[in-house]
Design an enzyme around this catalytic site. Structure first.
Site, PDB file in Angstrom:
ATOM      1  N   SER A  48     107.327  30.688  -6.283  1.00 41.91           N
ATOM      2  CA  SER A  48     107.941  30.362  -5.379  1.00 41.91           C
ATOM      3  C   SER A  48     108.312  31.859  -4.916  1.00 41.91           C
ATOM      4  O   SER A  48     107.266  32.837  -5.039  1.00 41.91           O
ATOM      5  CB  SER A  48     109.496  29.952  -5.919  1.00 41.91           C
ATOM      6  OG  SER A  48     110.030  29.424  -5.024  1.00 41.91           O
ATOM      7  N   ASN A  49     108.967  32.038  -4.502  1.00 40.68           N
ATOM      8  CA  ASN A  49     109.594  33.723  -3.720  1.00 40.68           C
ATOM      9  C   ASN A  49     111.042  33.818  -3.376  1.00 40.68           C
ATOM     10  O   ASN A  49     111.515  33.218  -4.301  1.00 40.68           O
ATOM     11  CB  ASN A  49     108.606  33.381  -2.596  1.00 40.68           C
ATOM     12  CG  ASN A  49     109.706  32.476  -1.617  1.00 40.68           C
ATOM     13  OD1 ASN A  49     110.743  32.441  -1.138  1.00 40.68           O
ATOM     14  ND2 ASN A  49     108.376  31.702  -0.837  1.00 40.68           N
ATOM     15  N   ARG A  50     111.582  35.176  -3.040  1.00 40.35           N
ATOM     16  CA  ARG A  50     112.356  35.815  -3.624  1.00 40.35           C
ATOM     17  C   ARG A  50     113.215  35.231  -2.306  1.00 40.35           C
ATOM     18  O   ARG A  50     115.118  35.440  -2.328  1.00 40.35           O
ATOM     19  CB  ARG A  50     112.694  37.184  -3.368  1.00 40.35           C
ATOM     20  CG  ARG A  50     112.033  37.737  -4.688  1.00 40.35           C
ATOM     21  CD  ARG A  50     111.898  39.561  -4.839  1.00 40.35           C
ATOM     22  NE  ARG A  50     110.873  39.991  -5.329  1.00 40.35           N
ATOM     23  CZ  ARG A  50     111.611  40.195  -6.599  1.00 40.35           C
ATOM     24  NH1 ARG A  50     112.555  40.209  -7.249  1.00 40.35           N
ATOM     25  NH2 ARG A  50     110.582  40.968  -7.072  1.00 40.35           N
ATOM     26  N   ALA A 104     110.731  30.726   3.947  1.00 40.64           N
ATOM     27  CA  ALA A 104     109.775  31.304   2.949  1.00 40.64           C
ATOM     28  C   ALA A 104     108.765  30.430   2.460  1.00 40.64           C
ATOM     29  O   ALA A 104     109.041  30.512   1.704  1.00 40.64           O
ATOM     30  CB  ALA A 104     110.271  32.196   2.458  1.00 40.64           C
TER      31      ALA A 104
END
Ligand code: CTP
Length: 414
Positions: free
Chosen positions: A211-213, A278
């Protein structure tokens, strides 16, 4: 509390009747004032048994009205009711609700309600079975039929110690209910806006994912700004922990494919899409349906073990939207974000064309005050004609309001 654009220069009448919940209305009056509204408070005699005029005056910085017979207040009821943008009665007791339903006008609050030309909302507060009593329900139905809105009541502990339906809705929720009601005059009334936010997740096995932030803050701010402009908002949210604004239709998704399906379905009739999410660009080529065991990996058994993960590119959601849009014309306007760490402007321009967008909000996620998990952002908005607006460092709320403004103009509104 941050000022809220929608509340600036708004005149809100707060009518307080006699319930123990009146003490919470001091906080409510304070929050509305901090949000930027001019709050004029009317207290009934019974309300003053629970909360003093001085307390309300202290938080609003404005005169507080208590009596019809005060020489100065006597003619005010007409003026107060006529010039207000909104009349909130909180707490509204069973007695005050009954009086309003029957058009009785025996104190400054009820007289002003009769003279008011603005929208009215009531937040009931009462004990025991009073709320459920047929008389109260009939009075509420009468007021609703006349266009009054109701917020609550909520379920919980009441003054008698009993638990049930009758607690006044908490001040932050009441403020949001007023916010939603005030948005009814905005430029996007009648428009459907879809906002995606947060990250997506791609599973490696049942316990791990890529995943991402992203925390979803910017997308939530866009959803709120669109609501404030009066739009009907569908929020498609990846896994985020922050709450969604009151009034959105929220669809929770996890994977990129789920987000793509939800975005395509929701934008079938949408006036605007804000693709703020995102999205995970890569996913593991294979997903194991069992936990990948460390001890089952290749290696020499002395810490030299490793695991190579093959990744494949996920579906580009905006490209799928572009394809559908070319056939149907929906969503009518679409805005994407470009999260960049270098050459932001040039990459942004390319993405705008590749993804068939009307606008792209380019941000350098490494710039000071921009990017993930902060409350500010620095954005340059581009269209195919070039730079639309180069924004300074702003709160994500202010960025969202600017973006909604530009999209509303592209829709011929605002
Ligand atoms: N986006 C999308 N589908 C994806 C990836 C991104 O719809 N699979 C959307 C994002 O929501 C954003 C825009 O495309 O509105 C640009 O996202 P960004 O991550 O900046 O660009 P990418 O397309 O991923 O390109 P690159 O990795 O080369 O920067």
């Amino acid at each position: 509390m941050e000022p809220i654009t929608l509340f600036q220069n708004k005149r809100i009448l707060l009518g307080v009747s006699g319930s123990i919940a009146a003490y919470k209305s001091i906080d409510l009056a304070s929050k509305l004032t901090q949000a930027g509204a001019q709050v004029d408070v009317i207290l009934t005699e019974a309300a003053q048994q629970f909360a003093t005029p001085l307390a309300f005056r202290s938080v609003t910085g404005r005169p507080v009205y208590t009596s019809m017979w005060d020489l100065d207040d006597h003619v005010r009821h007409v003026g107060l009711g006529e010039t207000a943008d909104f009349f909130l009665i909180a707490p509204a007791t069973a007695h005050t609700i009954a009086k309003l339903a029957h058009g009785l006008a025996d104190n400054l609050l009820t007289v002003t309600a009769l003279a008011a030309r603005c929208s009215i909302m009531l937040a009931p507060a009462m004990d025991g079975g009073m709320y459920e009593h047929a008389a109260t329900q009939a009075n509420i139905a009468t007021l609703q039929a006349r266009g009054a809105a109701f917020a609550g009541p909520a379920v919980g502990r009441m003054a008698s110690g009993l638990s049930g339906l009758g607690r006044m809705v908490e001040p932050p929720e009441l403020l949001n209910a007023v916010r939603l009601a005030l948005a009814g005059n905005g430029p996007l009334v009648g428009m459907h806006v879809v906002v995606s936010t947060g990250p997506t997740r791609e599973a490696l096995d049942p316990v791990r994912f890529i995943s991402n932030r992203s925390t979803g803050k910017q997308g939530l701010a866009v959803a709120q700004a669109a609501l404030d402009a009066g739009a009907r908002v569908t929020l498609i949210a990846g896994p985020i922990s922050e709450p969604a604004p009151l009034g959105v239709t929220r669809i929770n998704v996890e994977t990129t494919q789920q987000m793509a399906d939800a975005v395509l379905a929701a934008t079938q009739d949408a006036d605007a899409l804000f693709m703020v999410a995102a999205v995970a660009d890569f996913r593991p080529e294979t997903q194991s349906d069992r936990k990948i065991k460390k001890t089952e990996q290749e290696g020499d058994g002395n810490g030299g073990w490793g695991l190579a993960i093959g990744l494949e590119v996920t579906l580009d959601i905006l490209s799928a939207v572009k394809e559908r849009r070319e056939k149907t014309g929906y969503p009518r306007v679409s805005l994407g974000f470009a999260a960049e760490t270098h050459d932001a402007f040039e990459y942004g321009r390319q993405k705008l064309l590749r993804k068939g967008l009307n606008f792209i909000a380019v941000n350098d996620v490494l710039a000071d005050g921009a990017g993930f998990a902060v409350d500010t952002n620095r954005v340059v908005l581009l269209s195919s004609a070039g730079v639309v607006e180069e924004m300074p460092l702003l709160s994500k709320t202010a960025v969202a309001e600017r973006l909604v403004h530009h999209v509303a103009r592209a829709l011929g509104k605002g």
